[in-house]
Design a protein around this motif. Structure first.
Motif, PDB file in Angstrom:
ATOM      1  N   GLY A   1       0.817  -1.220   0.000  1.00 22.23           N
ATOM      2  CA  GLY A   1       0.000   0.000   0.000  1.00 22.23           C
ATOM      3  C   GLY A   1       0.849   1.267   0.000  1.00 22.23           C
ATOM      4  N   LEU A   2       0.169   2.396  -0.068  1.00 20.54           N
ATOM      5  CA  LEU A   2       0.852   3.691  -0.048  1.00 20.54           C
ATOM      6  C   LEU A   2       1.439   3.975   1.326  1.00 20.54           C
ATOM      7  N   ASN A   3       2.614   4.596   1.360  1.00 20.66           N
ATOM      8  CA  ASN A   3       3.152   5.099   2.621  1.00 20.66           C
ATOM      9  C   ASN A   3       2.266   6.254   3.066  1.00 20.66           C
TER      10      ASN A   3
ATOM     11  N   ALA B   1      13.437  19.243  -0.957  1.00 18.85           N
ATOM     12  CA  ALA B   1      12.700  20.395  -0.422  1.00 18.85           C
ATOM     13  C   ALA B   1      11.437  19.973   0.329  1.00 18.85           C
ATOM     14  N   VAL B   2      10.753  18.939  -0.145  1.00 13.80           N
ATOM     15  CA  VAL B   2       9.454  18.625   0.492  1.00 13.80           C
ATOM     16  C   VAL B   2       9.416  17.274   1.214  1.00 13.80           C
ATOM     17  N   HIS B   3      10.471  16.488   1.111  1.00 19.40           N
ATOM     18  CA  HIS B   3      10.521  15.168   1.772  1.00 19.40           C
ATOM     19  C   HIS B   3       9.259  14.339   1.567  1.00 19.40           C
ATOM     20  N   PRO B   4       9.045  13.889   0.345  1.00 15.34           N
ATOM     21  CA  PRO B   4       7.820  13.115   0.086  1.00 15.34           C
ATOM     22  C   PRO B   4       7.783  11.820   0.900  1.00 15.34           C
ATOM     23  N   ASN B   5       6.585  11.417   1.291  1.00 20.53           N
ATOM     24  CA  ASN B   5       6.426  10.120   1.945  1.00 20.53           C
ATOM     25  C   ASN B   5       6.448   9.008   0.910  1.00 20.53           C
ATOM     26  N   GLU B   6       6.110   9.406  -0.292  1.00 18.91           N
ATOM     27  CA  GLU B   6       6.010   8.413  -1.362  1.00 18.91           C
ATOM     28  C   GLU B   6       6.548   9.038  -2.645  1.00 18.91           C
ATOM     29  N   ILE B   7       7.492   8.360  -3.285  1.00 15.95           N
ATOM     30  CA  ILE B   7       7.939   8.800  -4.612  1.00 15.95           C
ATOM     31  C   ILE B   7       7.575   7.689  -5.583  1.00 15.95           C
ATOM     32  N   LEU B   8       6.545   7.955  -6.353  1.00 13.99           N
ATOM     33  CA  LEU B   8       6.083   6.925  -7.279  1.00 13.99           C
ATOM     34  C   LEU B   8       6.667   7.165  -8.665  1.00 13.99           C
ATOM     35  N   LEU B   9       7.180   6.125  -9.229  1.00 12.24           N
ATOM     36  CA  LEU B   9       7.707   6.191 -10.574  1.00 12.24           C
ATOM     37  C   LEU B   9       6.668   5.611 -11.527  1.00 12.24           C
ATOM     38  N   VAL B  10       6.260   6.425 -12.485  1.00 15.17           N
ATOM     39  CA  VAL B  10       5.240   5.989 -13.438  1.00 15.17           C
ATOM     40  C   VAL B  10       5.933   5.459 -14.694  1.00 15.17           C
ATOM     41  N   ILE B  11       5.640   4.222 -15.010  1.00 14.91           N
ATOM     42  CA  ILE B  11       6.354   3.545 -16.082  1.00 14.91           C
ATOM     43  C   ILE B  11       5.361   2.949 -17.076  1.00 14.91           C
TER      44      ILE B  11
ATOM     45  N   VAL C   1      13.208   5.657  -5.345  1.00 16.53           N
ATOM     46  CA  VAL C   1      11.746   5.712  -5.366  1.00 16.53           C
ATOM     47  C   VAL C   1      11.168   4.718  -4.350  1.00 16.53           C
ATOM     48  N   THR C   2       9.928   4.962  -3.968  1.00 17.79           N
ATOM     49  CA  THR C   2       9.305   4.068  -2.984  1.00 17.79           C
ATOM     50  C   THR C   2       8.337   3.085  -3.631  1.00 17.79           C
ATOM     51  N   GLY C   3       8.038   3.321  -4.900  1.00 18.18           N
ATOM     52  CA  GLY C   3       7.126   2.404  -5.558  1.00 18.18           C
ATOM     53  C   GLY C   3       6.984   2.738  -7.034  1.00 18.18           C
ATOM     54  N   VAL C   4       6.392   1.801  -7.750  1.00 19.76           N
ATOM     55  CA  VAL C   4       6.222   1.958  -9.195  1.00 19.76           C
ATOM     56  C   VAL C   4       4.734   1.867  -9.537  1.00 19.76           C
ATOM     57  N   VAL C   5       4.324   2.697 -10.499  1.00 19.46           N
ATOM     58  CA  VAL C   5       2.996   2.530 -11.093  1.00 19.46           C
ATOM     59  C   VAL C   5       3.228   2.093 -12.537  1.00 19.46           C
ATOM     60  N   LEU C   6       2.727   0.948 -12.863  1.00 17.19           N
ATOM     61  CA  LEU C   6       2.906   0.433 -14.209  1.00 17.19           C
ATOM     62  C   LEU C   6       1.654   0.763 -15.013  1.00 17.19           C
TER      63      LEU C   6
END
Ligand code: GDP
Length: 297
Positions: free
Chosen positions: A93-95, A212-222, A243-248
């Motif tokens: 799940g999402l952070n 600058a914003v310290h994201p909780n989630e960095i999603l890479l869209v692929i 990154v913290t996760g991928v969106v395919l």
């Protein structure tokens, strides 16, 4: 999604074992050879294929599967389990931030489906958690990108923060976050710029936004349809951004399946969501076990 070629070839490979009371090592070897070819043809990363085949073969030999009851069924089960493992075992799940807003930064190459996914994710959060997200238009290089995000925002009735194209993206992200804090939004989703290929300027910018914003989630869209290039892109982004996760995305148009099967194993990062169409509702949580079942047909 339709990985017909892969499904058919895997089924064919294993069908030949069906009905055999006992499977010889030669039978197993022949089957594994066909499975290997099926995976390679589906554009799965060759190291992932090698590891997969070795694990399945070792397990089949090691546990007396070959002489046991229903050996072919047991091999199908092993293949199913190992496909699931290759794709990450369980849905991730999402952070979430301990304190609102949870900050989600979206990254990816141009055309991968980033802006569309920002909208899809916001709608999902809204529908499933009653969330109040704020979208931040942080792609300042294409004026059309801001408009596109605004259109998406209107479609799903979610506000969009923008400062035009003349402000530094780091500043926009900070100001957007400030606005979200003032308005008590529980999520901010930052739509960053993409380019046709990975370059230093893009990566520096993304790194600066991250710092600058310290994201909780960095999603890479692929884009799943790009196969092994998708995997290379994922490695490139991950190296700089962690990154913290991928969106395919575009799994609906992907006929082979190589990206879905390789990304987790190559990058170690979970596929969290899959895009399966152009509509705002076409975003699903990625379940490795369900995907394995679908692949096996
Ligand atoms: P961006 O440049 O990364 O922001 O990409 P966009 O969000 O503009 O998407 C590029 C194109 O891909 C658009 O035509 C989208 O409708 C399409 N798209 C995005 N995700 C999906 C998906 O999951 N399936 C399909 N079929 N099309 C998608």
């Amino acid at each position: 999604m339709a990985f017909e070629g892969l499904t058919e070839r895997l089924q064919n490979a294993m069908r030949k074992l069906r009905g055999k009371g006992k499977i010889s090592e030669a039978d197993l070897r022949a089957t594994m050879r066909e499975i290997r070819l099926a995976l390679l043809e589906a554009d799965v990363n060759f190291q992932v294929v090698r590891q997969f085949v070795k694990t399945v073969e070792d397990r089949a030999k090691g546990s007396k599967v070959l002489e046991g009851l229903n050996p072919s069924q047991q091999i199908v089960k092993i293949v199913d389990e190992e496909l699931t493992k290759t794709m990450g075992e369980e849905a991730v799940g999402l952070n979430k931030a301990p304190k609102i807003p949870t900050i989600i930064m979206m990254s990816g190459l141009q055309g991968a489906g980033k802006t569309t996914t920002v909208g899809k994710l916001a709608l999902k959060l809204k529908n499933e958690q009653n969330a109040r997200p704020l979208l931040i238009a942080d792609d300042v290089y294409r004026p059309a990108a801001i408009e596109q995000l605004q259109t998406v925002g209107q479609q799903i009735d979610v506000p969009v923060f923008e400062m035009g194209t003349d402000v530094d993206p780091v500043e926009i992200a900070k100001q957007g976050l400030k606005k979200a804090q003032e308005d008590h939004n529980d999520y901010v989703i930052i739509d960053t710029a993409g380019r046709l290929q990975i370059d230093e300027k893009l990566m520096d910018e993304l790194k600066n936004i991250k710092e600058a914003v310290h994201p909780n989630e960095i999603l890479l869209v692929i884009d799943a349809m790009t196969g092994q290039n998708a995997v290379a892109t994922a490695e490139g982004f991950d190296k700089t951004l962690d990154v913290t996760g991928v969106v395919l995305t575009k799994l609906d148009g992907d006929t082979r399946g190589g990206a879905a099967l390789s990304i987790r194993a190559v990058t170690g990062k979970p596929i969290k969501f899959v895009g399966q169409g152009e509509k705002m509702t076409d975003l699903d949580v990625f379940h490795p076990d369900r995907m394995a079942s679908r692949i096996l047909g």
